[in-house]
Design a protein around this motif. Structure first.
Motif, PDB file in Angstrom:
ATOM      1  N   ASP A 186       0.818  -1.214   0.000  1.00 50.89           N
ATOM      2  CA  ASP A 186       0.000   0.000   0.000  1.00 50.89           C
ATOM      3  C   ASP A 186       0.851   1.263   0.000  1.00 50.89           C
ATOM      4  O   ASP A 186       0.528   2.235  -0.690  1.00 50.89           O
ATOM      5  N   GLU A 187       1.921   1.263   0.776  1.00 57.81           N
ATOM      6  CA  GLU A 187       2.782   2.454   0.826  1.00 57.81           C
ATOM      7  C   GLU A 187       3.420   2.722  -0.528  1.00 57.81           C
ATOM      8  O   GLU A 187       3.484   3.871  -0.978  1.00 57.81           O
ATOM      9  N   ALA A 188       3.880   1.666  -1.191  1.00 58.25           N
ATOM     10  CA  ALA A 188       4.485   1.822  -2.514  1.00 58.25           C
ATOM     11  C   ALA A 188       3.445   2.314  -3.524  1.00 58.25           C
ATOM     12  O   ALA A 188       3.729   3.203  -4.349  1.00 58.25           O
ATOM     13  N   LEU A 189       2.245   1.755  -3.468  1.00 65.48           N
ATOM     14  CA  LEU A 189       1.192   2.179  -4.385  1.00 65.48           C
ATOM     15  C   LEU A 189       0.834   3.646  -4.167  1.00 65.48           C
ATOM     16  O   LEU A 189       0.624   4.392  -5.125  1.00 65.48           O
ATOM     17  N   GLU A 190       0.788   4.062  -2.919  1.00 67.76           N
ATOM     18  CA  GLU A 190       0.499   5.469  -2.631  1.00 67.76           C
ATOM     19  C   GLU A 190       1.544   6.380  -3.257  1.00 67.76           C
ATOM     20  O   GLU A 190       1.209   7.399  -3.867  1.00 67.76           O
ATOM     21  N   ARG A 191       2.804   6.005  -3.132  1.00 70.14           N
ATOM     22  CA  ARG A 191       3.867   6.835  -3.706  1.00 70.14           C
ATOM     23  C   ARG A 191       3.775   6.887  -5.229  1.00 70.14           C
ATOM     24  O   ARG A 191       4.034   7.926  -5.842  1.00 70.14           O
ATOM     25  N   VAL A 192       3.419   5.775  -5.846  1.00 68.26           N
ATOM     26  CA  VAL A 192       3.248   5.749  -7.293  1.00 68.26           C
ATOM     27  C   VAL A 192       2.101   6.659  -7.719  1.00 68.26           C
ATOM     28  O   VAL A 192       2.230   7.468  -8.641  1.00 68.26           O
ATOM     29  N   CYS A 193       0.984   6.556  -7.026  1.00 69.01           N
ATOM     30  CA  CYS A 193      -0.200   7.334  -7.398  1.00 69.01           C
ATOM     31  C   CYS A 193      -0.033   8.831  -7.150  1.00 69.01           C
ATOM     32  O   CYS A 193      -0.664   9.654  -7.829  1.00 69.01           O
ATOM     33  N   ASP A 225      14.403   1.882 -16.497  1.00 62.78           N
ATOM     34  CA  ASP A 225      14.626   1.523 -15.096  1.00 62.78           C
ATOM     35  C   ASP A 225      15.183   2.659 -14.257  1.00 62.78           C
ATOM     36  O   ASP A 225      15.581   2.450 -13.111  1.00 62.78           O
ATOM     37  N   GLY A 226      15.220   3.866 -14.801  1.00 64.33           N
ATOM     38  CA  GLY A 226      15.737   5.003 -14.054  1.00 64.33           C
ATOM     39  C   GLY A 226      15.643   6.274 -14.872  1.00 64.33           C
ATOM     40  O   GLY A 226      15.199   6.256 -16.033  1.00 64.33           O
ATOM     41  N   PRO A 227      16.051   7.398 -14.300  1.00 68.76           N
ATOM     42  CA  PRO A 227      15.854   8.686 -14.957  1.00 68.76           C
ATOM     43  C   PRO A 227      16.601   8.865 -16.272  1.00 68.76           C
ATOM     44  O   PRO A 227      16.096   9.529 -17.188  1.00 68.76           O
ATOM     45  N   GLN A 228      17.806   8.300 -16.406  1.00 71.74           N
ATOM     46  CA  GLN A 228      18.554   8.499 -17.634  1.00 71.74           C
ATOM     47  C   GLN A 228      17.838   7.892 -18.840  1.00 71.74           C
ATOM     48  O   GLN A 228      17.651   8.547 -19.876  1.00 71.74           O
ATOM     49  N   ASN A 235       8.080  -2.568 -14.999  1.00 71.95           N
ATOM     50  CA  ASN A 235       8.859  -3.472 -14.156  1.00 71.95           C
ATOM     51  C   ASN A 235       9.667  -2.759 -13.091  1.00 71.95           C
ATOM     52  O   ASN A 235       9.884  -3.282 -11.991  1.00 71.95           O
ATOM     53  N   ALA A 236      10.135  -1.561 -13.384  1.00 66.52           N
ATOM     54  CA  ALA A 236      10.978  -0.822 -12.436  1.00 66.52           C
ATOM     55  C   ALA A 236      10.255  -0.551 -11.121  1.00 66.52           C
ATOM     56  O   ALA A 236      10.884  -0.459 -10.063  1.00 66.52           O
ATOM     57  N   VAL A 237       8.939  -0.435 -11.169  1.00 70.38           N
ATOM     58  CA  VAL A 237       8.162  -0.199  -9.943  1.00 70.38           C
ATOM     59  C   VAL A 237       8.386  -1.334  -8.947  1.00 70.38           C
ATOM     60  O   VAL A 237       8.470  -1.106  -7.731  1.00 70.38           O
ATOM     61  N   TYR A 238       8.515  -2.543  -9.459  1.00 64.81           N
ATOM     62  CA  TYR A 238       8.644  -3.722  -8.603  1.00 64.81           C
ATOM     63  C   TYR A 238      10.098  -4.053  -8.279  1.00 64.81           C
ATOM     64  O   TYR A 238      10.361  -4.765  -7.302  1.00 64.81           O
ATOM     65  N   ARG A 239      11.026  -3.528  -9.079  1.00 66.89           N
ATOM     66  CA  ARG A 239      12.438  -3.860  -8.889  1.00 66.89           C
ATOM     67  C   ARG A 239      13.195  -2.804  -8.088  1.00 66.89           C
ATOM     68  O   ARG A 239      14.057  -3.125  -7.277  1.00 66.89           O
ATOM     69  N   ASP A 240      12.904  -1.533  -8.333  1.00 66.04           N
ATOM     70  CA  ASP A 240      13.598  -0.443  -7.638  1.00 66.04           C
ATOM     71  C   ASP A 240      12.670   0.764  -7.627  1.00 66.04           C
ATOM     72  O   ASP A 240      12.693   1.586  -8.548  1.00 66.04           O
ATOM     73  N   LEU A 241      11.843   0.861  -6.601  1.00 67.24           N
ATOM     74  CA  LEU A 241      10.797   1.878  -6.563  1.00 67.24           C
ATOM     75  C   LEU A 241      11.363   3.287  -6.635  1.00 67.24           C
ATOM     76  O   LEU A 241      10.817   4.151  -7.323  1.00 67.24           O
ATOM     77  N   GLU A 242      12.463   3.550  -5.930  1.00 65.66           N
ATOM     78  CA  GLU A 242      13.012   4.909  -5.912  1.00 65.66           C
ATOM     79  C   GLU A 242      13.416   5.354  -7.313  1.00 65.66           C
ATOM     80  O   GLU A 242      13.131   6.481  -7.728  1.00 65.66           O
ATOM     81  N   ARG A 243      14.084   4.473  -8.050  1.00 69.90           N
ATOM     82  CA  ARG A 243      14.489   4.827  -9.412  1.00 69.90           C
ATOM     83  C   ARG A 243      13.270   4.944 -10.331  1.00 69.90           C
ATOM     84  O   ARG A 243      13.242   5.796 -11.225  1.00 69.90           O
ATOM     85  N   ALA A 244      12.280   4.110 -10.097  1.00 70.88           N
ATOM     86  CA  ALA A 244      11.060   4.209 -10.892  1.00 70.88           C
ATOM     87  C   ALA A 244      10.370   5.556 -10.676  1.00 70.88           C
ATOM     88  O   ALA A 244       9.953   6.212 -11.638  1.00 70.88           O
ATOM     89  N   LEU A 245      10.268   5.974  -9.438  1.00 75.10           N
ATOM     90  CA  LEU A 245       9.629   7.262  -9.139  1.00 75.10           C
ATOM     91  C   LEU A 245      10.402   8.424  -9.747  1.00 75.10           C
ATOM     92  O   LEU A 245       9.810   9.429 -10.166  1.00 75.10           O
ATOM     93  N   ALA A 246      11.720   8.289  -9.821  1.00 78.23           N
ATOM     94  CA  ALA A 246      12.546   9.357 -10.391  1.00 78.23           C
ATOM     95  C   ALA A 246      12.319   9.536 -11.890  1.00 78.23           C
ATOM     96  O   ALA A 246      12.659  10.582 -12.460  1.00 78.23           O
ATOM     97  N   THR A 247      11.705   8.545 -12.551  1.00 78.44           N
ATOM     98  CA  THR A 247      11.454   8.680 -13.991  1.00 78.44           C
ATOM     99  C   THR A 247      10.381   9.718 -14.288  1.00 78.44           C
ATOM    100  O   THR A 247      10.358  10.275 -15.378  1.00 78.44           O
ATOM    101  N   VAL A 248       9.504   9.972 -13.333  1.00 74.73           N
ATOM    102  CA  VAL A 248       8.410  10.924 -13.582  1.00 74.73           C
ATOM    103  C   VAL A 248       8.970  12.308 -13.881  1.00 74.73           C
ATOM    104  O   VAL A 248       8.684  12.908 -14.925  1.00 74.73           O
TER     105      VAL A 248
END
Length: 227
Positions: A18-25, A188-191, A207-220
């Protein structure tokens, strides 16, 4: 949809706290796409939708299983896998769905995706029997087929877990006119997000959401900052 630059794709068959989903949303992404190549059911789809609906982010369903069509999404994306060798993924499943639900559908909520699957080792390629051994001219022809002949609102270049050929993505973007070019695979990351955003209209991160959430969030932010 015409303004979307970044989309997170969430798989109902994969666990996300739930915490990860909240951060994604709350990340600032333009939309959440719900879909997967296998294991998608009505129950896990409606469960994920209910969890996402706690937030205001647009939420769309990419329909891969007729049994998993759940009402309540903002849009329903219907993939037509252009390079599938199994015709069921070009017109068969769509025909069956319309046979059962056609009279009930709100066509303002339905969007066709002209899919080009480019990773032959992916689950999506195996399920659809997609011929991913395509040269640039093949891919360009499929893009024109979707854009000019079928007039699909979305052309989707799907590398499904691997990072694609950005020069080819750029060439396809220069070809499509009315369609919006979605790119998915290996971001899988910002670059890589910046590189993909410079070539496609919309970048899909899954896939990055499930493998490395911080890097996935940085893509936004990386996508939003790319012109």
């Amino acid at each position: 949809m015409e303004q979307w630059r970044h989309v997170f794709k969430l798989d109902p068959d994969r666990e996300l706290a739930d915490e990860a989903l909240e951060r994604v949303c709350l990340s600032g992404t333009d939309a959440i796409m719900v879909g997967g190549s296998s294991g998608v059911t009505f129950d896990n789809t409606v469960d994920l939708l209910a969890r996402i609906r706690r937030y205001e982010v647009p939420c769309v369903l990419e329909v891969s299983e007729q049994e998993a069509i759940v009402p309540g999404f903002d849009l329903f994306l219907i993939p037509v896998v252009l390079n599938a060798k199994d015709p069921d993924w070009i017109v068969g499943r769509q025909h069956q769905a319309l046979k059962e639900y056609g009279a009930l559908m709100d066509w303002q909520q339905v969007v066709t995706e002209g899919y080009i699957i480019l990773n032959g080792d992916s689950t999506a390629a195996r399920v659809t029997k997609a011929d991913a051994r395509l040269d640039a001219k093949d891919v360009e022809a499929y893009a024109r087929l979707a854009d000019k002949l079928f007039r699909c609102p979305i052309v989707y270049m799907e590398y499904s877990g691997t990072y694609g050929d950005m020069e080819l993505v750029r060439r396809v973007r220069s070809i499509v006119g009315q369609s919006r070019l979605f790119y998915g695979g290996g971001v899988d990351g910002p670059q890589k997000a910046r590189e993909a955003a410079a070539c496609a209209h919309t970048v899909v991160v899954g896939n990055a959401v499930y493998r490395d959430l911080e890097r996935a969030l940085a893509t936004v932010q990386a996508v939003k900052e790319t012109v």
